[in-house]
Design a protein around this motif. Structure first.
Motif, PDB file in Angstrom:
ATOM      1  N   LEU A  38       0.812  -1.227   0.000  1.00 18.21           N
ATOM      2  CA  LEU A  38       0.000   0.000   0.000  1.00 18.21           C
ATOM      3  C   LEU A  38       0.843   1.275   0.000  1.00 18.21           C
ATOM      4  N   TYR A  39       1.990   1.240   0.703  1.00 15.12           N
ATOM      5  CA  TYR A  39       2.662   2.516   0.981  1.00 15.12           C
ATOM      6  C   TYR A  39       4.130   2.598   0.576  1.00 15.12           C
ATOM      7  N   ALA A  40       4.709   1.580  -0.079  1.00 18.28           N
ATOM      8  CA  ALA A  40       6.110   1.703  -0.511  1.00 18.28           C
ATOM      9  C   ALA A  40       6.211   2.969  -1.371  1.00 18.28           C
ATOM     10  N   ASP A  58     -11.198   2.384  -7.771  1.00 17.89           N
ATOM     11  CA  ASP A  58     -11.358   0.982  -7.349  1.00 17.89           C
ATOM     12  C   ASP A  58     -12.461   0.780  -6.320  1.00 17.89           C
ATOM     13  N   PHE A  59     -12.742   1.818  -5.549  1.00 18.65           N
ATOM     14  CA  PHE A  59     -13.766   1.666  -4.513  1.00 18.65           C
ATOM     15  C   PHE A  59     -14.392   3.022  -4.216  1.00 18.65           C
ATOM     16  N   THR A  60     -15.527   2.967  -3.540  1.00 16.38           N
ATOM     17  CA  THR A  60     -16.276   4.184  -3.251  1.00 16.38           C
ATOM     18  C   THR A  60     -16.418   4.332  -1.748  1.00 16.38           C
ATOM     19  N   THR A  61     -16.219   5.531  -1.273  1.00 16.46           N
ATOM     20  CA  THR A  61     -16.383   5.789   0.155  1.00 16.46           C
ATOM     21  C   THR A  61     -17.579   6.733   0.347  1.00 16.46           C
ATOM     22  N   ALA A  62     -17.974   6.929   1.589  1.00 16.51           N
ATOM     23  CA  ALA A  62     -19.158   7.768   1.841  1.00 16.51           C
ATOM     24  C   ALA A  62     -19.049   9.162   1.198  1.00 16.51           C
ATOM     25  N   PRO A  63     -17.912   9.859   1.326  1.00 15.26           N
ATOM     26  CA  PRO A  63     -17.853  11.180   0.688  1.00 15.26           C
ATOM     27  C   PRO A  63     -17.923  11.103  -0.840  1.00 15.26           C
ATOM     28  N   GLU A  64     -17.509   9.960  -1.399  1.00 12.26           N
ATOM     29  CA  GLU A  64     -17.592   9.801  -2.859  1.00 12.26           C
ATOM     30  C   GLU A  64     -19.030   9.508  -3.280  1.00 12.26           C
ATOM     31  N   LEU A  90      -8.507  18.836  11.819  1.00 13.53           N
ATOM     32  CA  LEU A  90      -7.446  18.025  11.234  1.00 13.53           C
ATOM     33  C   LEU A  90      -8.115  16.804  10.619  1.00 13.53           C
ATOM     34  N   GLU A  91      -8.010  16.671   9.305  1.00 14.40           N
ATOM     35  CA  GLU A  91      -8.540  15.465   8.671  1.00 14.40           C
ATOM     36  C   GLU A  91      -7.369  14.526   8.384  1.00 14.40           C
ATOM     37  N   ILE A  92      -7.563  13.254   8.685  1.00 15.18           N
ATOM     38  CA  ILE A  92      -6.507  12.270   8.412  1.00 15.18           C
ATOM     39  C   ILE A  92      -6.918  11.461   7.192  1.00 15.18           C
ATOM     40  N   GLY A  93      -5.992  11.282   6.247  1.00 20.44           N
ATOM     41  CA  GLY A  93      -6.243  10.434   5.074  1.00 20.44           C
ATOM     42  C   GLY A  93      -7.398  10.932   4.236  1.00 20.44           C
ATOM     43  N   ALA A  94      -7.165  11.999   3.474  1.00 21.06           N
ATOM     44  CA  ALA A  94      -8.291  12.722   2.849  1.00 21.06           C
ATOM     45  C   ALA A  94      -8.677  12.218   1.469  1.00 21.06           C
ATOM     46  N   GLY A  95      -8.053  11.159   0.982  1.00 21.59           N
ATOM     47  CA  GLY A  95      -8.472  10.572  -0.295  1.00 21.59           C
ATOM     48  C   GLY A  95      -8.444  11.569  -1.437  1.00 21.59           C
ATOM     49  N   GLU A 121      -1.780  13.472   5.417  1.00 22.63           N
ATOM     50  CA  GLU A 121      -1.926  12.502   4.331  1.00 22.63           C
ATOM     51  C   GLU A 121      -0.581  11.840   4.064  1.00 22.63           C
ATOM     52  N   ILE A 122      -0.589  10.509   4.085  1.00 27.77           N
ATOM     53  CA  ILE A 122       0.659   9.767   3.921  1.00 27.77           C
ATOM     54  C   ILE A 122       1.112   9.742   2.461  1.00 27.77           C
ATOM     55  N   SER A 123       0.166   9.856   1.536  1.00 27.28           N
ATOM     56  CA  SER A 123       0.499   9.690   0.121  1.00 27.28           C
ATOM     57  C   SER A 123       0.772  11.038  -0.547  1.00 27.28           C
ATOM     58  N   GLU A 164     -12.577   6.065   6.870  1.00 33.78           N
ATOM     59  CA  GLU A 164     -11.941   4.913   6.220  1.00 33.78           C
ATOM     60  C   GLU A 164     -10.409   5.022   6.181  1.00 33.78           C
ATOM     61  N   VAL A 165      -9.834   5.372   7.299  1.00 33.78           N
ATOM     62  CA  VAL A 165      -8.374   5.370   7.403  1.00 33.78           C
ATOM     63  C   VAL A 165      -7.927   4.199   8.286  1.00 33.78           C
ATOM     64  N   LEU A 166      -8.682   3.934   9.354  1.00 33.26           N
ATOM     65  CA  LEU A 166      -8.299   2.839  10.259  1.00 33.26           C
ATOM     66  C   LEU A 166      -8.235   1.511   9.508  1.00 33.26           C
ATOM     67  N   ALA A 168      -7.289   1.030   6.623  1.00 36.63           N
ATOM     68  CA  ALA A 168      -6.151   1.011   5.689  1.00 36.63           C
ATOM     69  C   ALA A 168      -4.819   0.838   6.423  1.00 36.63           C
ATOM     70  N   LEU A 169      -4.866   0.701   7.761  1.00 37.87           N
ATOM     71  CA  LEU A 169      -3.616   0.476   8.503  1.00 37.87           C
ATOM     72  C   LEU A 169      -3.245  -1.006   8.382  1.00 37.87           C
ATOM     73  N   PRO A 170      -1.985  -1.307   8.104  1.00 35.63           N
ATOM     74  CA  PRO A 170      -1.584  -2.702   7.932  1.00 35.63           C
ATOM     75  C   PRO A 170      -1.880  -3.562   9.165  1.00 35.63           C
ATOM     76  N   ALA A 232      -0.234   2.788  19.026  1.00 34.80           N
ATOM     77  CA  ALA A 232       0.819   3.805  18.878  1.00 34.80           C
ATOM     78  C   ALA A 232       0.403   4.858  17.860  1.00 34.80           C
ATOM     79  N   TRP A 233      -0.277   4.411  16.805  1.00 34.38           N
ATOM     80  CA  TRP A 233      -0.696   5.343  15.751  1.00 34.38           C
ATOM     81  C   TRP A 233      -1.732   6.328  16.281  1.00 34.38           C
ATOM     82  N   ILE A 234      -2.727   5.806  17.020  1.00 37.30           N
ATOM     83  CA  ILE A 234      -3.758   6.698  17.565  1.00 37.30           C
ATOM     84  C   ILE A 234      -3.124   7.702  18.530  1.00 37.30           C
TER      85      ILE A 234
HETATM   86  C1  SAM Z   1      -9.565   4.340   2.006  1.00 39.83           C
HETATM   87  S1  SAM Z   1      -8.855   5.895   1.724  1.00 39.83           S
HETATM   88  C2  SAM Z   1     -10.123   6.967   2.374  1.00 39.83           C
HETATM   89  C3  SAM Z   1     -10.074   8.336   1.774  1.00 39.83           C
HETATM   90  C4  SAM Z   1     -11.096   9.363   2.278  1.00 39.83           C
HETATM   91  N1  SAM Z   1     -11.011   9.560   3.702  1.00 39.83           N
HETATM   92  C5  SAM Z   1     -12.489   8.978   1.885  1.00 39.83           C
HETATM   93  O1  SAM Z   1     -13.273   8.643   2.760  1.00 39.83           O
HETATM   94  O2  SAM Z   1     -12.798   9.025   0.695  1.00 39.83           O
HETATM   95  C6  SAM Z   1      -7.565   5.954   2.954  1.00 39.83           C
HETATM   96  C7  SAM Z   1      -6.834   7.283   3.010  1.00 39.83           C
HETATM   97  O3  SAM Z   1      -5.985   7.289   4.158  1.00 39.83           O
HETATM   98  C8  SAM Z   1      -4.669   7.646   3.771  1.00 39.83           C
HETATM   99  N2  SAM Z   1      -3.777   7.025   4.766  1.00 39.83           N
HETATM  100  C9  SAM Z   1      -3.557   5.715   4.979  1.00 39.83           C
HETATM  101  N3  SAM Z   1      -2.720   5.527   6.011  1.00 39.83           N
HETATM  102  C10 SAM Z   1      -2.431   6.759   6.489  1.00 39.83           C
HETATM  103  C11 SAM Z   1      -1.630   7.237   7.556  1.00 39.83           C
HETATM  104  N4  SAM Z   1      -0.938   6.406   8.336  1.00 39.83           N
HETATM  105  N5  SAM Z   1      -1.561   8.561   7.773  1.00 39.83           N
HETATM  106  C12 SAM Z   1      -2.254   9.425   6.987  1.00 39.83           C
HETATM  107  N6  SAM Z   1      -3.028   9.041   5.949  1.00 39.83           N
HETATM  108  C13 SAM Z   1      -3.114   7.713   5.710  1.00 39.83           C
HETATM  109  C14 SAM Z   1      -4.573   7.122   2.352  1.00 39.83           C
HETATM  110  O4  SAM Z   1      -3.505   7.662   1.624  1.00 39.83           O
HETATM  111  C15 SAM Z   1      -5.940   7.574   1.825  1.00 39.83           C
HETATM  112  O5  SAM Z   1      -5.977   8.952   1.568  1.00 39.83           O
END
Ligand code: SAM
Length: 384
Positions: A38-40, A58-64, A90-95, A121-123, A164-166, A168-170, A232-234
């Motif tokens: 996912l993140y290399a 590839d997939f749809t989330t609630a905001p989409e 602060l929004e985490i992982g904003a897609g 945003e990690i990406s 939908e960030v939790l 996506a954590l490995p 640790a992440w939280i």
């Molecule tokens: C499944 S997508 C959800 C995107 C968006 N929140 C939505 O609902 O449409 C996961 C998002 O989390 C980001 N992400 C994953 N792990 C992260 C991390 N450790 N820190 C910050 N962002 C992360 C991804 O790059 C992506 O933007």
């Protein structure tokens, strides 16, 4: 049909992971594999350049699915901001950046814009796409938006939001045996990846025992996952929040339901062009890999990080509590066709067979005590 460029990209991801497996002596934990897939940097699914979210991804989330989701999240943020002196978001992982745009749009209408809207945003690829999207949709608000590639260090008051960030954590994958559990990892033969089990560490065996006791009645060979890095992440992403709220949205279950005996092959789910699969070794670098969220684990981690649980409910009840029907009316005005379209979207967000029940909303408060409208209709906290 997968294009030549995508196939080449996928082959590069495969070679990169195969080299890592080789360097590690022939085996990587699934958690390490998922992290790389996912993140290399420049290669992983989220780090690479392909369109990921929405109809052509590839997939749809609630905001989409609908702006209604962001509008309701904004109403919840506004309610919290009114109690705090100053509130940043602060929004985490904003897609794609849609949720950020929808929240800002609705807060602007309410006259309650935050001074600062940060996106962690990690990406790097998605950071760029988010900037472009917000530049197009809300150029006049862009100066309030700031991107971070690591958790903020400056203390702030406000609200942390993540959809939908939790998931996506490995995660680590295990196979349960009453004697000694195994850790499921990945090995490589003739350029193809396959599952390979090893005796689990003492720490993992202990966790498996605890999970087995909650789930009850696992058969020998029961396979599932948990997210070792979650606590640790939280702690890290919420550390700078001096006072305020954290709102998590994701698909998942309380622990007792997550680890039921019948869910004997875990909860891994992969998305490629809107098709679901359980094969994390297919379409490497081109498909999303995720796992359901154990919300009891989120609860333990959040308590440990100094938060009080303020609400846990389904996505449907969260949206209903914030009066999504009124938001539909407001957004549609007198346009009945638009109203019908919004009603369809609301159904997708709320129906039990769609996103309504599988997805949950969870709220945590720090140095703050207040009721939250999104959590007033159905209280599932007892289930955690
Ligand atoms: C499944 S997508 C959800 C995107 C968006 N929140 C939505 O609902 O449409 C996961 C998002 O989390 C980001 N992400 C994953 N792990 C992260 C991390 N450790 N820190 C910050 N962002 C992360 C991804 O790059 C992506 O933007």
């Amino acid at each position: 049909m997968i294009g030549a460029e995508a196939l080449e990209h996928s082959a590069r991801v495969r070679d990169h992971i195969a080299a890592k497996i080789h360097a590690a002596g022939g085996w990587l934990s699934f958690e390490q594999f998922m992290d790389l897939a996912l993140y290399a940097p420049g290669l992983g699914y989220y780090s690479g350049g392909a369109q990921k979210l929405g109809p052509s991804g590839d997939f749809t989330t609630a905001p989409e699915v609908s702006r209604l989701f962001g509008a309701c999240v904004a109403l919840q943020c506004a309610e919290i901001s009114r109690v705090l002196n100053t509130a940043s978001i602060l929004e985490i992982g904003a897609g794609s950046g849609r949720l950020a745009a929808d929240i800002l749009c609705r807060l602007e209408l309410l006259g309650q814009l935050p001074q600062r809207y940060s996106i962690l945003e990690i990406s790097a690829d998605l950071r760029e796409r988010q900037r472009e999207y917000l530049q197009k949709r809300l150029p006049h608000l862009l100066e309030r938006v700031h991107w971070l590639d690591r958790p903020p260090e400056q203390p702030f008051e406000g609200i942390i939001v993540a959809n939908e960030v939790l998931d996506a954590l490995p995660v680590a994958r295990f196979r349960w045996h009453a004697s000694t559990s195994e850790e499921m990892g990945v090995a490589c033969a003739d350029g193809r990846f396959h599952w390979a089990a090893r005796q689990a560490s003492g720490a993992m065996t202990q966790i498996c025992r605890e999970l087995a006791a909650t789930g009850g009645g696992w058969e020998d060979g029961y396979v599932s996952e948990y997210c070792p890095r979650l606590p640790a992440w939280i702690a890290a992403v919420t550390q700078a929040l001096r006072s305020g709220a954290v709102l998590w949205f994701d698909y998942g279950l309380p622990r007792a339901q997550y680890y039921l005996p019948e869910r004997h092959d875990g909860t891994l789910v992969c998305h490629f062009r809107h098709r679901l699969s359980e094969d994390p070794f297919a379409n490497l670098g081109l498909q999303d890999i995720s796992a359901w969220v154990d919300f009891t684990r989120v609860a333990e981690a959040s308590r440990e990080a100094g938060f009080d649980l303020a609400g846990f409910t389904t996505q449907a009840h969260f949206l209903a509590g914030l009066k999504i029907d009124q938001e539909m009316r407001l957004a549609a005005g007198n346009d009945e066709n638009r109203f019908a379209r919004l009603a369809n979207q609301a159904r997708q967000l709320m129906m039990p067979g769609e996103m309504g029940e599988r997805f949950k909303a969870m709220a945590w408060l720090r140095e703050l005590d207040m009721p939250l409208s999104g959590f007033a209709l159905l209280d599932l906290r007892h289930s955690l």
